[in-house]
Design a protein around this motif. Structure first.
Motif, PDB file in Angstrom:
ATOM      1  N   ASP A  81       0.949  -1.171   0.038  1.00 29.97           N
ATOM      2  CA  ASP A  81      -0.031  -0.120   0.177  1.00 29.97           C
ATOM      3  C   ASP A  81       0.900   1.332   0.040  1.00 29.97           C
ATOM      4  OD1 ASP A  81       1.029  -0.093   2.642  1.00 29.97           O
ATOM      5  OD2 ASP A  81      -0.839  -0.284   3.556  1.00 29.97           O
ATOM      6  N   LYS A 131       2.674   2.349   2.263  1.00 30.75           N
ATOM      7  CA  LYS A 131       2.889   3.181   3.811  1.00 30.75           C
ATOM      8  C   LYS A 131       4.465   3.122   4.221  1.00 30.75           C
ATOM      9  CE  LYS A 131       1.889   2.244   8.394  1.00 30.75           C
ATOM     10  NZ  LYS A 131       1.606   1.519   9.600  1.00 30.75           N
ATOM     11  N   THR A 132       4.760   4.346   4.573  1.00 32.85           N
ATOM     12  CA  THR A 132       6.258   4.576   5.141  1.00 32.85           C
ATOM     13  C   THR A 132       6.158   4.531   6.525  1.00 32.85           C
ATOM     14  OG1 THR A 132       5.995   6.922   4.870  1.00 32.85           O
ATOM     15  CG2 THR A 132       6.686   5.716   2.967  1.00 32.85           C
ATOM     16  N   GLU A 133       7.333   4.072   7.060  1.00 33.46           N
ATOM     17  CA  GLU A 133       7.471   4.167   8.410  1.00 33.46           C
ATOM     18  C   GLU A 133       9.082   4.682   8.646  1.00 33.46           C
ATOM     19  OE1 GLU A 133       7.002   0.202  10.159  1.00 33.46           O
ATOM     20  OE2 GLU A 133       4.768   0.140  10.080  1.00 33.46           O
TER      21      GLU A 133
END
Length: 184
Positions: free
Chosen positions: A146, A148-150
């Motif tokens: 998806d 999504k970055t962390e």
């Protein structure tokens, strides 16, 4: 040039003849192919743009990964479906992380910013990169499903060069923990 050496030892062998500048190679998960970045020779001896190439070890054929012009630092995903790469090369380095999907034969942009050293997680669900997106050196990861970055860790304790740039390398330990290395 890319060289290979037998696991039993022996002399290194040039893999591909010719004058192509072969840089940053990586094995396919099945061991039948290599992916590498082709870079024009310094000083203009050979013309051309940075692009990503595939070398089939069974047929000894080299092909350009479609749409890969301007992309480099290719990394094959553990299951073989994707190649993550850096693109948008500017004066300070790469400016985006892109992903080629062998199922759809399309590229998608995952992230924009000053980034480097992509590494796949062992399960193939994340790509880790070194990042200086907001003037802070960090290791971040991007989930492929998806986007999504962390943020994983800050590496601001690394010393900069006299020009203000930090030169470093990023690898992952067997448990996917980042191992950044700074070079002052």
């Amino acid at each position: 040039k890319i060289y290979i050496v037998s696991t039993e030892g022996g002399a290194p062998q040039v893999l591909m003849p010719g004058e192509r500048n072969e840089y940053d190679p990586g094995w396919s998960p099945d061991g039948n192919s290599l992916v590498f970045e082709g870079v024009p020779w310094p000083g203009g001896e050979t013309s051309g743009a940075v692009a990503i190439y595939l070398f089939d070890l069974r047929t000894h054929q080299v092909s350009t990964l479609p749409g890969s012009e301007g992309h480099g630092s290719p990394r094959w995903s553990p299951e073989g479906r994707y190649i993550a790469a850096l693109g948008g090369w500017g004066a300070t380095g790469p400016t985006n992380l892109v992903l080629f999907d062998f199922t759809t034969h399309k590229w998608v942009e995952l992230l924009k910013g000053f980034i480097g050293y992509p590494n796949w997680s062992r399960d193939g669900k994340w790509v880790y990169i070194g990042s200086n997106l907001q003037g802070i050196w960090t290791v971040i990861r991007i989930r492929i499903r998806d986007g999504k970055t962390e943020s994983v860790t800050s590496v601001n304790d690394l010393q900069g060069t006299p020009t203000g740039f930090v030169v470093w390398w990023l690898g992952l330990a067997p448990d996917d923990s980042p191992n950044p290395v700074g070079v002052p």
